[in-house]
Design a protein around this motif. Structure first.
Motif, PDB file in Angstrom:
ATOM      1  N   ARG A 190       1.823  16.702 -12.463  1.00 19.90           N
ATOM      2  CA  ARG A 190       0.808  17.595 -12.979  1.00 19.90           C
ATOM      3  C   ARG A 190       1.414  18.971 -13.228  1.00 19.90           C
ATOM      4  O   ARG A 190       2.457  19.293 -12.701  1.00 19.90           O
ATOM      5  CB  ARG A 190      -0.232  17.759 -11.881  1.00 19.90           C
ATOM      6  N   GLU A 241       4.470   0.325 -10.424  1.00 20.52           N
ATOM      7  CA  GLU A 241       5.253   1.339  -9.715  1.00 20.52           C
ATOM      8  C   GLU A 241       5.645   0.860  -8.323  1.00 20.52           C
ATOM      9  O   GLU A 241       4.972   0.027  -7.729  1.00 20.52           O
ATOM     10  CB  GLU A 241       4.443   2.650  -9.595  1.00 20.52           C
ATOM     11  N   GLU A 243       0.819  -1.220   0.000  1.00 20.87           N
ATOM     12  CA  GLU A 243       0.000   0.000   0.000  1.00 20.87           C
ATOM     13  C   GLU A 243       0.851   1.268   0.000  1.00 20.87           C
ATOM     14  O   GLU A 243       0.315   2.366  -0.099  1.00 20.87           O
ATOM     15  CB  GLU A 243      -0.893   0.025   1.248  1.00 20.87           C
ATOM     16  N   GLY A 244       2.168   1.087   0.182  1.00 25.16           N
ATOM     17  CA  GLY A 244       3.065   2.247   0.168  1.00 25.16           C
ATOM     18  C   GLY A 244       3.219   2.915   1.513  1.00 25.16           C
ATOM     19  O   GLY A 244       3.747   4.015   1.603  1.00 25.16           O
ATOM     20  N   PHE A 245       2.777   2.259   2.584  1.00 28.47           N
ATOM     21  CA  PHE A 245       2.882   2.871   3.906  1.00 28.47           C
ATOM     22  C   PHE A 245       4.206   2.592   4.595  1.00 28.47           C
ATOM     23  O   PHE A 245       4.540   3.245   5.571  1.00 28.47           O
ATOM     24  CB  PHE A 245       1.746   2.401   4.815  1.00 28.47           C
ATOM     25  N   ARG A 246       4.905   1.563   4.136  1.00 32.68           N
ATOM     26  CA  ARG A 246       6.154   1.214   4.814  1.00 32.68           C
ATOM     27  C   ARG A 246       7.290   1.058   3.823  1.00 32.68           C
ATOM     28  O   ARG A 246       7.083   0.513   2.741  1.00 32.68           O
ATOM     29  CB  ARG A 246       6.014  -0.121   5.553  1.00 32.68           C
ATOM     30  N   PRO A 252       5.448   1.198  -4.717  1.00 33.87           N
ATOM     31  CA  PRO A 252       4.442   1.890  -3.893  1.00 33.87           C
ATOM     32  C   PRO A 252       5.020   2.968  -2.988  1.00 33.87           C
ATOM     33  O   PRO A 252       4.390   3.996  -2.774  1.00 33.87           O
ATOM     34  CB  PRO A 252       3.839   0.771  -3.040  1.00 33.87           C
ATOM     35  N   PHE A 253       6.231   2.743  -2.468  1.00 32.78           N
ATOM     36  CA  PHE A 253       6.765   3.696  -1.504  1.00 32.78           C
ATOM     37  C   PHE A 253       7.175   5.003  -2.176  1.00 32.78           C
ATOM     38  O   PHE A 253       7.299   6.025  -1.519  1.00 32.78           O
ATOM     39  CB  PHE A 253       7.947   3.076  -0.746  1.00 32.78           C
ATOM     40  N   ARG A 254       7.421   4.950  -3.485  1.00 28.78           N
ATOM     41  CA  ARG A 254       7.825   6.167  -4.186  1.00 28.78           C
ATOM     42  C   ARG A 254       6.699   6.715  -5.064  1.00 28.78           C
ATOM     43  O   ARG A 254       6.889   7.682  -5.786  1.00 28.78           O
ATOM     44  CB  ARG A 254       9.024   5.899  -5.102  1.00 28.78           C
ATOM     45  N   ALA A 255       5.552   6.052  -5.012  1.00 28.61           N
ATOM     46  CA  ALA A 255       4.509   6.392  -5.979  1.00 28.61           C
ATOM     47  C   ALA A 255       3.850   7.729  -5.655  1.00 28.61           C
ATOM     48  O   ALA A 255       3.901   8.212  -4.528  1.00 28.61           O
ATOM     49  CB  ALA A 255       3.465   5.296  -6.023  1.00 28.61           C
ATOM     50  N   ASP A 256       3.233   8.313  -6.653  1.00 24.75           N
ATOM     51  CA  ASP A 256       2.632   9.636  -6.503  1.00 24.75           C
ATOM     52  C   ASP A 256       1.113   9.544  -6.343  1.00 24.75           C
ATOM     53  O   ASP A 256       0.542   8.470  -6.224  1.00 24.75           O
ATOM     54  CB  ASP A 256       3.013  10.520  -7.693  1.00 24.75           C
ATOM     55  N   GLU A 257       0.497  10.730  -6.368  1.00 17.92           N
ATOM     56  CA  GLU A 257      -0.951  10.777  -6.158  1.00 17.92           C
ATOM     57  C   GLU A 257      -1.731  10.104  -7.282  1.00 17.92           C
ATOM     58  O   GLU A 257      -2.820   9.588  -7.060  1.00 17.92           O
ATOM     59  CB  GLU A 257      -1.394  12.235  -5.994  1.00 17.92           C
ATOM     60  N   GLU A 258      -1.177  10.137  -8.484  1.00 19.15           N
ATOM     61  CA  GLU A 258      -1.888   9.481  -9.588  1.00 19.15           C
ATOM     62  C   GLU A 258      -1.967   7.975  -9.367  1.00 19.15           C
ATOM     63  O   GLU A 258      -2.962   7.331  -9.693  1.00 19.15           O
ATOM     64  CB  GLU A 258      -1.206   9.783 -10.927  1.00 19.15           C
ATOM     65  N   THR A 276       1.022   7.149   9.991  1.00 17.59           N
ATOM     66  CA  THR A 276       0.560   5.885  10.571  1.00 17.59           C
ATOM     67  C   THR A 276       1.072   5.788  11.996  1.00 17.59           C
ATOM     68  O   THR A 276       1.956   6.527  12.401  1.00 17.59           O
ATOM     69  CB  THR A 276       1.101   4.681   9.777  1.00 17.59           C
ATOM     70  N   ALA A 296      -4.030   7.218   2.370  1.00 18.37           N
ATOM     71  CA  ALA A 296      -4.249   6.187   1.353  1.00 18.37           C
ATOM     72  C   ALA A 296      -4.987   6.740   0.137  1.00 18.37           C
ATOM     73  O   ALA A 296      -5.147   6.058  -0.855  1.00 18.37           O
ATOM     74  CB  ALA A 296      -5.038   5.020   1.949  1.00 18.37           C
ATOM     75  N   THR A 297      -5.455   7.973   0.213  1.00 19.26           N
ATOM     76  CA  THR A 297      -6.186   8.565  -0.914  1.00 19.26           C
ATOM     77  C   THR A 297      -5.225   9.467  -1.704  1.00 19.26           C
ATOM     78  O   THR A 297      -4.160   9.811  -1.206  1.00 19.26           O
ATOM     79  CB  THR A 297      -7.353   9.444  -0.426  1.00 19.26           C
ATOM     80  N   PRO A 298      -5.631   9.860  -2.908  1.00 23.35           N
ATOM     81  CA  PRO A 298      -4.762  10.765  -3.668  1.00 23.35           C
ATOM     82  C   PRO A 298      -4.830  12.225  -3.207  1.00 23.35           C
ATOM     83  O   PRO A 298      -4.346  13.104  -3.905  1.00 23.35           O
ATOM     84  CB  PRO A 298      -5.270  10.612  -5.106  1.00 23.35           C
ATOM     85  N   ARG A 352      -1.920   6.619  -6.356  1.00 19.27           N
ATOM     86  CA  ARG A 352      -2.870   6.507  -5.233  1.00 19.27           C
ATOM     87  C   ARG A 352      -4.316   6.482  -5.718  1.00 19.27           C
ATOM     88  O   ARG A 352      -5.159   5.807  -5.148  1.00 19.27           O
ATOM     89  CB  ARG A 352      -2.708   7.685  -4.275  1.00 19.27           C
ATOM     90  N   ALA A 353      -4.593   7.248  -6.784  1.00 19.39           N
ATOM     91  CA  ALA A 353      -5.952   7.324  -7.287  1.00 19.39           C
ATOM     92  C   ALA A 353      -6.382   5.981  -7.901  1.00 19.39           C
ATOM     93  O   ALA A 353      -7.573   5.738  -8.067  1.00 19.39           O
ATOM     94  CB  ALA A 353      -6.068   8.440  -8.324  1.00 19.39           C
ATOM     95  N   ALA A 392       5.400  13.191  -3.064  1.00 15.08           N
ATOM     96  CA  ALA A 392       5.791  12.609  -4.339  1.00 15.08           C
ATOM     97  C   ALA A 392       6.057  13.720  -5.346  1.00 15.08           C
ATOM     98  O   ALA A 392       5.511  14.810  -5.228  1.00 15.08           O
ATOM     99  CB  ALA A 392       4.668  11.715  -4.827  1.00 15.08           C
ATOM    100  N   PRO A 393       6.926  13.448  -6.305  1.00 19.47           N
ATOM    101  CA  PRO A 393       7.208  14.491  -7.298  1.00 19.47           C
ATOM    102  C   PRO A 393       5.935  14.859  -8.063  1.00 19.47           C
ATOM    103  O   PRO A 393       5.130  14.008  -8.415  1.00 19.47           O
ATOM    104  CB  PRO A 393       8.220  13.819  -8.235  1.00 19.47           C
ATOM    105  N   VAL A 447       7.246   8.159   6.661  1.00 14.27           N
ATOM    106  CA  VAL A 447       6.293   7.592   5.729  1.00 14.27           C
ATOM    107  C   VAL A 447       5.920   8.585   4.642  1.00 14.27           C
ATOM    108  O   VAL A 447       5.589   9.728   4.920  1.00 14.27           O
ATOM    109  CB  VAL A 447       5.030   7.163   6.503  1.00 14.27           C
ATOM    110  N   LEU A 448       6.023   8.122   3.415  1.00 18.02           N
ATOM    111  CA  LEU A 448       5.451   8.844   2.304  1.00 18.02           C
ATOM    112  C   LEU A 448       5.841  10.305   2.215  1.00 18.02           C
ATOM    113  O   LEU A 448       5.072  11.194   2.565  1.00 18.02           O
ATOM    114  CB  LEU A 448       3.928   8.754   2.381  1.00 18.02           C
TER     115      LEU A 448
END
Lengths: 304, 281
Positions: free
Chosen positions: B11, A73, A58-61, A75-81, B275, B109-111, A83-84, B7-8, B3-4
């Motif tokens: 957009r 991708e 899930e990219g949380f750890r 998950p730990f480096r992934a972006d909002e896109e 978290t 967990a959401t965008p 996540r969507a 992100a680059p 955590v998290l």
């Protein structure tokens, strides 16, 4: 914009995943893949590494080693896109106490580029009558439906569910399973952790059993742990009471029994080891006493 | 920040900024809705300073300097305390609870852009601070005949001291929210900071009556400077001579509060977690 080749690969790809907590190895180089549209269940006792594995996906750890790709991708480096395109159904958190169901669902819809219609979704998870109820006034099962609604509102391509039906009554559990099957049919990849073996058996295309940070076995529920070839218990009422025999050739045994008795064996049952039997065997619990008596899977081990 | 990290942004920056702003405003609206529906929080964080004002000023009477009563001295102190309670205490406890219950993880967990969450908190703190300050000033005008600031300069000082003060407090609150291990211990971890500071910072007791070593300790924290800045707004200029430094030291008030804003930001970035701490499983 999706990376090229994304649609051909597996939804989830894990190679040599290693996780350390200080000096303790929580995950020992685990490998698995989940295909697109598959329902994949992760089973294991508490502390085995289920949650850690799923939280890494899930990219949380962060992780200490190996490669992890979810929808192509990391998950730990992934972006909002990214996540969507992911949905996460978390355990009930109760942080919306003073908001009503409709407000919460509409609120989360705002985060996603292509959210479902909040009212239709509320209907779909069976909360239509509660749409104006405050979240704090919902029963345990209703709160879980709300959790599910928030997890799927963004039309995720991969959905993670952490013990989704804890607190459901049997009939809402069946409704929920149908909802999950429908999502999978429409192409959503689903990863769920559960303590309910019946749930894994009913829903999952494949099951992974994690114990002590290692994957002990991975496969379709029907063959997990050699379940299909494992000795079957044939029992019947003999003249001196219940008799039972463990055999790997139950059909032949029953035919021989028929010949020997010159007719029907009274009270004949042929019991293949249930998923629960093989699971308990795998995680090292003593199943000798329960194997013969075990009824259909679905007797649950209590979660912590 | 385990955590998290952010992100680059792929957009277009402007579209992204617009998205952050609109979701931030939206979250602010939601935070306020939740805040004002939660009756206990409204009562405790808005009325607590009013009670404190009434109780303390009925305990002590008389003038502490020519033309300045204890109540006069108390009003700016209690306003500053109110800002600290909404900015620091309420925020630290509510975020600690959100984190412990998993609410932060659900948002993460959401965008939703992470910054929208903080914008929402800032909006909530600013609005509740304004409401709180208006209530307190109104009560003091009615009960203690407090004079509203008479000059534009005084109003300006009122504005910047409050804004910097509440920002510093809110940032420290967000940072401190990572300290409690769970939601049950959050109030116990957070409240003592606020409680002790109230007594040593010139909010409830006259600052110059405190022993010098306590004054020194208090000077390291923002509340002392907020109180002093607000006294310059509400007390007659003649009182400046009674201050520890025989002046309002508005320059130092600005320096101290800006330093805390910077420190608070650094602490937030270093400690904020979406978290709970590792729990295996």
């Amino acid at each position: 914009m999706r990376p090229l080749g994304d649609d051909t690969g597996p939804a989830i790809e894990v190679r040599g995943l290693r996780k350390l907590y200080g000096q303790t190895v929580a995950l020992h180089d685990i490998d698995f893949e989940v295909s697109k549209g598959e329902i994949f269940a992760v089973l294991g006792p508490n502390g085995a590494g289920k949650t850690t594995t799923v939280e890494i996906l899930e990219g949380f750890r962060p992780r200490e080693g190996g490669t992890v790709k979810v929808l192509g991708e990391d998950p730990f480096r992934a972006d909002e896109e990214w996540r969507a395109r992911i949905g996460v159904v978390l355990q009930t958190t109760g942080e919306f106490e003073d908001l009503n169901v409709r407000e919460v669902v509409r609120h989360f819809a705002r985060y996603y580029p292509d959210a479902q219609d909040p009212d239709e979704l509320i209907e779909r998870v069976g909360l239509a009558e509660k749409r104006n109820a405050r979240a704090s006034k919902l029963s345990g099962g209703q709160q879980r439906r709300l959790d599910v609604a928030l997890g799927i509102i963004g039309r995720p391509e991969v959905l993670f569910l952490d013990e989704p039906t804890t607190g459901f009554d049997p009939s809402s559990r069946r409704d929920f399973w149908q909802l999950i099957r429908d999502l999978a049919t429409s192409g959503t990849t689903i990863v769920l952790t559960t303590h309910y073996l019946e749930e894994a058996e009913q829903l999952a295309d494949r099951v992974a059993v994690i114990v002590g940070g290692r994957i002990l076995d991975i496969g379709v529920p029907q063959t997990l742990g050699g379940r299909d070839t494992e000795a079957t218990v044939v029992s019947w009422m003999g003249p001196d009471g219940l008799e039972s025999v463990h055999t790997t050739a139950p059909t032949k045994f029953a035919a021989d029994l028929h010949a020997r008795l010159g007719g029907e064996a009274p009270g004949l049952t042929v019991h293949r080891p249930s998923l629960e039997d093989v699971y308990l065997q795998m995680i090292g619990a003593d199943t000798a006493a329960t194997a013969a008596l075990a009824s259909a899977a679905g007797v649950t081990t209590e979660d912590s | 920040m385990t955590v998290l990290t952010v992100a680059p942004a792929r957009r277009l920056p402007r579209a992204r900024l617009r998205r952050i702003a609109s979701l931030g405003l939206y979250r602010g609206q939601l935070e306020l809705l939740q805040f004002f529906r939660g009756t206990e929080t409204v009562v405790f964080s808005l009325l607590f300073p009013v009670f404190a004002l009434v109780i303390f000023s009925s305990m002590f009477d008389g003038e502490i300097a020519p033309g300045v009563t204890y109540s006069d001295y108390l009003v700016p102190g209690i306003i500053a305390t109110g800002l600290m309670v909404t900015g620091f205490q309420t925020l630290a406890i509510s975020i600690a609870i959100e984190r412990d219950r998993g609410g932060l993880k659900r948002i993460a967990a959401t965008p939703m852009p992470r910054s929208a969450y903080f914008i929402g908190k800032v909006i909530m703190v600013l609005v509740t601070s304004v409401v709180e300050t208006v209530v307190l000033v109104a009560v003091s005008v009615v009960l203690y005949g407090t004079h509203l600031p008479g000059t534009a300069d005084a109003w300006l000082t009122f504005g910047w001291v409050s804004l910097l003060g509440v920002t510093a407090c809110a940032l420290c609150g967000i940072a401190l929210s990572s300290l409690p291990r769970n939601s049950r211990s959050a109030p116990a971890v957070v409240a003592p900071f606020a409680f002790v500071l109230q007594f040593i910072s010139g909010a409830a007791l006259v600052f110059t009556d405190l022993p010098p070593w306590l004054q020194w300790i208090a000077s390291a924290f923002p509340l002392k400077w907020m109180c002093q800045g607000l006294r310059s707004v509400f007390l007659p200029d003649s009182y400046a001579a009674q201050e520890a430094a025989h002046s309002w030291q508005l320059g130092w008030v600005a320096v101290a509060l800006i330093a805390w804003v910077i420190l608070g930001t650094v602490l937030c970035l270093a400690t904020f977690r979406w978290t709970k701490t590792r729990d295996g499983g």
